[in-house]
Every structure is written in structure tokens, then in C-alpha cells.
Design an enzyme around this catalytic site. Sequence first.
Site, mmCIF file in Angstrom:
data_model
loop_
_atom_site.group_PDB
_atom_site.id
_atom_site.type_symbol
_atom_site.label_atom_id
_atom_site.label_comp_id
_atom_site.label_asym_id
_atom_site.label_seq_id
_atom_site.Cartn_x
_atom_site.Cartn_y
_atom_site.Cartn_z
ATOM 1 C CG ASN A 76 -0.681 3.161 2.476
ATOM 2 O OD1 ASN A 76 -1.225 4.262 2.602
ATOM 3 N ND2 ASN A 76 -1.346 2.031 2.542
ATOM 4 C CG ASP A 123 -2.127 -0.847 5.677
ATOM 5 O OD1 ASP A 123 -2.713 -0.429 4.669
ATOM 6 O OD2 ASP A 123 -0.917 -1.173 5.687
ATOM 7 C CG HIS A 124 -3.274 -4.090 3.142
ATOM 8 N ND1 HIS A 124 -3.612 -4.155 1.813
ATOM 9 C CD2 HIS A 124 -2.172 -3.309 3.219
ATOM 10 C CE1 HIS A 124 -2.741 -3.445 1.105
ATOM 11 N NE2 HIS A 124 -1.866 -2.914 1.938
ATOM 12 N N GLY A 176 2.526 0.635 -1.257
ATOM 13 C CA GLY A 176 3.827 0.186 -1.767
ATOM 14 C C GLY A 176 4.675 1.333 -2.260
ATOM 15 C CB ALA A 177 4.372 4.858 -1.734
ATOM 16 C CG HIS A 216 2.575 -4.129 -0.073
ATOM 17 N ND1 HIS A 216 1.460 -4.719 -0.595
ATOM 18 C CD2 HIS A 216 2.145 -2.990 0.523
ATOM 19 C CE1 HIS A 216 0.392 -3.979 -0.323
ATOM 20 N NE2 HIS A 216 0.783 -2.923 0.344
ATOM 21 N N GLY A 217 6.956 -3.918 0.046
ATOM 22 C CA GLY A 217 8.253 -4.470 0.410
ATOM 23 C C GLY A 217 9.435 -3.724 -0.190
ATOM 24 C CB SER A 247 -1.030 -4.683 9.124
ATOM 25 O OG SER A 247 -0.167 -5.202 10.125
#
Length: 307
Positions: free
Chosen positions: A253, A82-83, A211-212, A180-181, A50
Site C-alpha cells: 500500500n 482501504d481500512h 505503511g510502505a 502510516h504517514g 479509504s
Amino acid sequence: MPLVTGNDLLTPARENGYAVGAFNTSNVEITQAIFEAAAELHSPVMVATSQSAIKYAGLGNIRAIVENLASETGVSVALHLDHGTDMDAIKSCIEGGWTSVMIDGSHHPFEDNIDVTRRVVAMARPRGISVEAELGRLVGIEDEIAVREGEAILTEPDEAAEFVERTGCDSLAVAIGTSHGAYKFKTDPRLAIDRLEEIASRVSVPLVLHGASAVPADVLELAERYGAKLGGARGVPAESISEAIPHGIAKINIDTDLRLAFTGRIRQVLQESPEVFDPRKILGAARDGMKEVVAAKIRLFGSANRA
Ligand code: G3H
Ligand code: 13P
Ligand code: ZN
């Protein structure tokens, strides 16, 4: 082995019905865990960073660690931003050795998202670097919003087709109910597989699932046994991941599950061996725990022996 691009890894994945794991890193031990598992299972892998991870660890440090491990292990690996939301940060990665970048314009209105994505494609394409974009909002379907409103934040299949066509992005992150999280669902986990199926029928580029993380029971239990406070943590079940992959998901991810494994193992060493103060013993245990997580994902995603 030199780094490969996102397309090198994801095009065959979508064609052959498996997914490549993209694991977030911000230090040496996480990166080693990713490489060790991928090397043992002969799996391609993406190392994801990130913007804040790059700030934390240093762009040159991350590149050097990843390039060195790639050449030592022979793992087929792409270094991925990422992002990406900041044009300067994206440019630094494009010029700094990254082989895949994500432009996350998902918070923008549709036309603005198209605009920023096209700008990144124009920067990356001449260097052969792959571009992931995102459409839709990563919010759990039942997270504080009624299901009908939830449906509105899912990626819309016609828009997805238009978006890919007009931007020329190489892969597309879709919103199908993940977030996410560690706190993804308040009630039973549910992914919009029917929506994914519709998107996949209209969009031929590899699809990406953010968010997996699963918040695996054993990983959670270990962290909590040694004092972590993670009440209510809940992730995406393995069965949902297995259901999603045949519908075009070619990149998955994972960050949270590595963070949980890292935390649990460190807590365990510190509590069970209070005499230990050698960072290598503490971080080494964390590395072993994260390697197990990465290996389990590689098996689940079907990418073992695909390198
Ligand atoms: O999707 C975001 C990743 O989990 C990275 O998070 O910005 O805290 O490094 P971060
Ligand atoms: P998790 O928080 O579920 O691990 O998702 C990570 C992610 O999507 C990074 O982009
Ligand atoms: Zn993400």
C-alpha cells in the site's frame, strides 16, 4: 476491461513472488497517474479508496473514473476499499462496484476482530468480492515504545494462522514494523523480516504490507526546496521492500509517497510560474510527479509485465 477482484491479482502475485501496488486515490489526477504508469509498464494494479476518500470524492464518481480508465487502458485493476471500519461503508462498496474490500478490525480484541471479519466475508463472498483483513498494530517498532513492547504489537504467527482459518479472509495485512504517514522511524528503519518469515510459513493467503511508503529522497527534496516543512520525514527503504516480497507480501500500500509528489510538484509550479492559474497546469504537473512515483513502485515490486 472489466474490473478484476483482489484474488485475481494477489493469488498469482504470492505464487510467483512479486507484489501488486495498491495506490490510494481521491481524485481524477491521482487515478490517472496510477493508470498511466500501470498501462505503460503492463502491470496489474489496485486502486485503493479509504472511507474518507470516498466521502470526499463521491462513491459513484470514483467508480465511474476507475471503470472508465480500466476500459480505456485495458489495465488489470481491482477497485479496493482501504481500512473499512464502518459496516455501512463496506456494504456500499460491496454493492457499489468495488471488487475488493478491507475490513480493518485490528483495533479490536482478537475474537471481535474475527467476528467483524467473518461478517464482511459473509457479505462479500456471495458476490465474489475479495476480503482483506488485518491483524496486529501498525506502529513503528521503536515509536515511543520500547522494543520489547513493540514486539507485542507485531502480528503473531500462530494467531495469524488461526485468524485466517476461522475468518476465511482472502488476504491478511500484517504488522511488521511499518506505520502510516511520512514519519515512520525516528532512528534507522527496521522491519521484522524474521517475524514475516514465520507468518508466511504458517499462512498461505497473500500477505499485505501497509505503511510502505519510502519517502523518497528526491521527492522529499523537491517538496522541501519549494517550501514544504517535512523535517524528520522517513520511510521504508527500497531494500526492505525487496526483502519482504519473497516472504509472502503480495500487496503493498502506497499513499504518502503520492501525497508528497503531489505537494512538491504543485509547490514548484506555483513558485516558479506565479502567472499560472490554470488548474490543469497545476494539477497536470502533480499528475506527472505521481506517475513517476507509481512507475518506480511497479518496478520495485516486480509487477511490470505481469498483467
Ligand atoms: O491508510 C490510510 C490511507 O493513507 C488513507 O488515508 O483516511 O486520510 O484517506 P485517509
Ligand atoms: P503510507 O502512508 O506508507 O503510504 O501507507 C499507506 C497505506 O497503508 C494505506 O492503507
Ligand atoms: Zn493502510
